[in-house]
Scaffold this active site. Structure first.
Site, mmCIF file in Angstrom:
data_model
loop_
_atom_site.group_PDB
_atom_site.id
_atom_site.type_symbol
_atom_site.label_atom_id
_atom_site.label_comp_id
_atom_site.label_asym_id
_atom_site.label_seq_id
_atom_site.Cartn_x
_atom_site.Cartn_y
_atom_site.Cartn_z
ATOM 1 N N ASP A 110 -1.182 6.755 6.576
ATOM 2 C CA ASP A 110 -2.338 5.956 6.169
ATOM 3 C C ASP A 110 -2.604 4.973 7.307
ATOM 4 O O ASP A 110 -1.838 4.041 7.531
ATOM 5 C CB ASP A 110 -2.018 5.228 4.865
ATOM 6 C CG ASP A 110 -3.103 4.234 4.457
ATOM 7 O OD1 ASP A 110 -4.120 4.107 5.166
ATOM 8 O OD2 ASP A 110 -2.920 3.565 3.418
ATOM 9 N N LYS A 165 -12.130 -1.180 6.750
ATOM 10 C CA LYS A 165 -11.356 -2.205 7.432
ATOM 11 C C LYS A 165 -11.633 -2.225 8.936
ATOM 12 O O LYS A 165 -11.889 -3.268 9.512
ATOM 13 C CB LYS A 165 -9.860 -2.015 7.168
ATOM 14 C CG LYS A 165 -9.510 -2.158 5.685
ATOM 15 C CD LYS A 165 -8.033 -1.972 5.436
ATOM 16 C CE LYS A 165 -7.695 -2.025 3.963
ATOM 17 N NZ LYS A 165 -7.969 -3.323 3.344
ATOM 18 N N TRP A 196 0.825 -1.215 0.000
ATOM 19 C CA TRP A 196 0.000 0.000 0.000
ATOM 20 C C TRP A 196 0.857 1.262 0.000
ATOM 21 O O TRP A 196 0.560 2.222 -0.707
ATOM 22 C CB TRP A 196 -0.981 -0.019 1.172
ATOM 23 C CG TRP A 196 -1.984 -1.112 1.019
ATOM 24 C CD1 TRP A 196 -2.152 -2.213 1.812
ATOM 25 C CD2 TRP A 196 -2.944 -1.260 -0.044
ATOM 26 N NE1 TRP A 196 -3.146 -3.023 1.317
ATOM 27 C CE2 TRP A 196 -3.653 -2.457 0.185
ATOM 28 C CE3 TRP A 196 -3.270 -0.497 -1.160
ATOM 29 C CZ2 TRP A 196 -4.671 -2.909 -0.660
ATOM 30 C CZ3 TRP A 196 -4.283 -0.940 -2.021
ATOM 31 C CH2 TRP A 196 -4.968 -2.127 -1.759
#
Length: 365
Positions: free
Chosen positions: A172, A196, A103
């Protein structure tokens, strides 16, 4: 399939049972309006009140300082991959990216479209840990330093806040926000796709220090301009209202259940249940991530090292027959992955741990 399942999916992930009950009750009659939030105007007093309430829950849970703005935006984490450089890279034209998994690598790739990207760590590698900061190649002239605090694919999580020597730190936190205490004041920007750990797909929570607003590149689309969205109180356009509402109900559930401290306590307990079995399996199970960087949210593991594909398929088949679902590892790394976000209960992880023990007893030589 058994009548009850235990969802260990990496995202969209499990929501708390209590939240589903609330949603069902409020779906067709929101706050006594006799209509659903799905058909309520985003500029109505009803929605504006909800918007403010959710901001306040975020402030309370994370102790957000007064000089930060809280936004609810569309586009997911991928949208913020672009929004971060578009809003911040103008100061010096370059940014530091600490790539610890897929990511953060994707975020760095996106940022290269808008300025110079310095990879703080050597490129490549297996993403099984986080090198000591003494090995980092930080640029003091960077506009910001970017990290992903929890890499869901590789199961790598920061257990410290990097010292960036005054350069704004962007994080993030899509997969571990609200799972442990954080000092928001140490970050310039925090963002988290909700699906999530704090809600469902469609909304991204963004927390920004006010002095970082108003520096967007001229090419930045209005919808990605943090200053424009802050001025409009996250209603620059029709926001993803229902996703925001669900996020709010999840955050209220967190608050009712011990807040971030309560979530952190459960996270440690759940992670230990799985990692202890792996460590005590005498090599039957193998966790590739260094112990000091192991995620409490996503636990990837193999059966043996480098992994027995046939046995792993048998493990997944047996797990599904017991209602333990979505345990297959990400396609980029294979193996098995248990995502044990806030909504996954200790009892569910105990059920997984019991199965892991039984599987080992059956198949170990």
């Amino acid at each position: 399939m058994p009548s009850k399942v235990h969802n260990f999916g990496a995202g969209p992930a499990k929501l708390p049972e209590e939240v589903y009950e609330v949603i069902q009750k409020e779906l067709t009659n929101f706050e006594g309006t006799q209509i659903s939030l799905l058909e309520t105007s985003h500029r109505s007093q009803t929605y504006m009140k909800l918007n403010t309430e959710i901001q306040n829950v975020v402030k309370r849970l994370l102790n957000v300082p007064d000089n930060y703005k809280i936004l609810f935006l569309s586009g997911g984490g991928t949208g913020e991959f672009a929004a971060v450089p578009l809003n911040l890279i103008s100061r010096t034209g370059s940014a530091d990216y600490v790539v610890t998994g897929d990511w953060s690598a994707k975020a760095a790739k996106e940022a290269k479209k808008y300025g110079k990207v310095n990879l703080v760590l050597p490129p490549g590698g297996s993403h099984t840990g986080i090198p000591d900061q003494s090995q980092w190649n930080l640029d003091p002239n960077a506009s910001y330093v970017y990290i992903c605090t929890n890499e869901t694919i590789h199961g790598v999580e920061f257990d410290f806040v990097p010292d960036t020597k005054g350069v704004p730190l962007v994080a993030d936190m899509s997969s571990n926000i609200m799972s442990k205490k954080i000092d928001v004041s140490k970050f310039g920007v925090i963002y988290a796709g909700a699906q999530k750990n704090i809600g469902t797909a469609g909304v991204t929570l963004v927390i920004i220090r006010e002095d970082l607003l108003g520096h967007a590149l001229p090419i930045c689309p209005s919808i990605l301009d943090w200053a424009a969205n802050a001025k409009a109180d996250s209603i620059l356009n029709t926001p993803p209202m229902f996703a925001i509402y669900i996020m709010g109900r999840v955050l209220q559930w967190v608050e009712r259940n011990g807040g971030v401290e309560g979530m952190a306590k459960n996270a440690s307990k759940k992670a230990s249940l799985v990692y202890d079995i792996i460590e005590n399996s005498k090599g039957f199970y193998y966790a590739p991530v260094a112990k000091d960087a192991r995620s409490k949210m996503n636990v990837p593991f193999r059966i043996g090292n480098p992994g027995n594909d046939a046995l792993e398929k048998e493990f997944l088949k047996g797990a599904e027959s017991l209602g333990l679902i979505q345990l297959k590892g990400h396609r980029n790394v294979g193996g098995i992955r248990a995502s044990i976000y806030n909504a996954v209960t200790v009892e569910e992880v105990e059920t997984l741990a019991k199965y892991m023990k039984e599987f080992q007893a059956k198949y170990s030589k």
